[in-house]
Design an enzyme around this catalytic site. Structure first.
Site, PDB file in Angstrom:
ATOM      1  N   GLY A 254       1.011  -1.139  -0.092  1.00  0.00           N
ATOM      2  CA  GLY A 254      -0.140  -0.007  -0.033  1.00  0.00           C
ATOM      3  C   GLY A 254       0.938   1.289  -0.269  1.00  0.00           C
ATOM      4  O   GLY A 254       1.672   1.257   0.860  1.00  0.00           O
TER       5      GLY A 254
ATOM      6  N   GLY B 158       4.373   1.340   2.257  1.00  0.00           N
ATOM      7  CA  GLY B 158       5.272   0.537   1.629  1.00  0.00           C
ATOM      8  C   GLY B 158       4.608  -0.879   1.616  1.00  0.00           C
ATOM      9  O   GLY B 158       3.666  -1.355   1.154  1.00  0.00           O
TER      10      GLY B 158
ATOM     11  N   CYS C  87      -7.226  -7.309   2.597  1.00  0.00           N
ATOM     12  CA  CYS C  87      -6.985  -6.438   1.422  1.00  0.00           C
ATOM     13  C   CYS C  87      -8.488  -6.264   0.561  1.00  0.00           C
ATOM     14  O   CYS C  87      -8.447  -6.052  -0.821  1.00  0.00           O
ATOM     15  CB  CYS C  87      -5.972  -6.904   0.463  1.00  0.00           C
TER      16      CYS C  87
END
Length: 205
Positions: A139, A150, A168
């Site tokens: 992300g 990161g 996610c």
């Protein structure tokens, strides 16, 4: 690590503290500021991306939820998970966001290959997967051509909190870790190997 990428080991750091530090660094950096890679862990926390949908938080319970400014949906961070925050001047490096995502994914894939683990990326769902189970999540946020946030790599952590969310944003997505795959690589060693993979790839951009 090099004159162009400074490595910082930050240990176990609360998520909100790291997030604020990343924003401060990004806001205050100049065209001459060296890029940095931060390696750390977080206490248990769920983070919801900028466009994250609350319905993907199924049962957070007593684990805090922080709505942050990265891309992506919801994920879990906890001790035993390696966090790598990449604070890069993308314009100076001549790399776009999509290329950076692919570079981060490939760094994890190549790290896992050194341990005899075959992994892959998916174009429809950023991250790294082993036999369909997610082992690393990505992300990013880019502001004025500079990245922060990161990736997270599951090393040896309690995976049960992932059952409290749609990881996610994908219902029923299986999550795995190095330890579950029989790899005894320490978090510190995983951090060193990942840092080297990232440096090697960034130097070739």
């Amino acid at each position: 690590m090099s004159e162009t990428l400074r490595l910082r080991h930050l240990g176990l750091t609360p998520y909100a503290q790291s997030w604020q530090a990343m924003r401060d660094f990004t806001d205050q950096r100049t065209p001459d500021t060296a890029d940095e890679l931060w390696l750390l862990q977080h206490p248990p926390v769920f983070t919801l991306g900028q466009a994250g949908r609350p319905e993907h938080l199924l049962d957070p319970g007593d684990i805090p939820v922080i709505h942050c400014d990265r891309g992506g949906q919801v994920t879990y961070h906890g001790p035993g998970q390696l966090i790598a925050y990449v604070l890069l001047d993308l314009r100076r490096a001549g790399i776009g966001v999509k290329a950076l995502v692919q570079l981060l994914e490939q760094a994890v894939i190549d790290l896992l290959a050194t341990q005899g683990i075959s992994a892959n990326a998916r174009r429809d769902a950023p991250g790294v997967y082993v036999d369909g189970a997610k082992i690393a999540a990505l992300g990013l946020r880019v502001r004025q051509g500079r990245s922060y946030h990161g990736l997270s790599l599951n090393c040896d952590l309690d995976l049960s909190p992932f059952a409290r969310i749609n990881p996610c944003g994908h219902a029923g997505l299986e999550v795995t870790s190095l330890s579950r795959l029989g790899c005894s690589l320490s978090l510190a060693m995983a951090g060193d190997l990942l840092a080297q993979q990232l440096l090697d790839k960034l130097e070739k951009v």
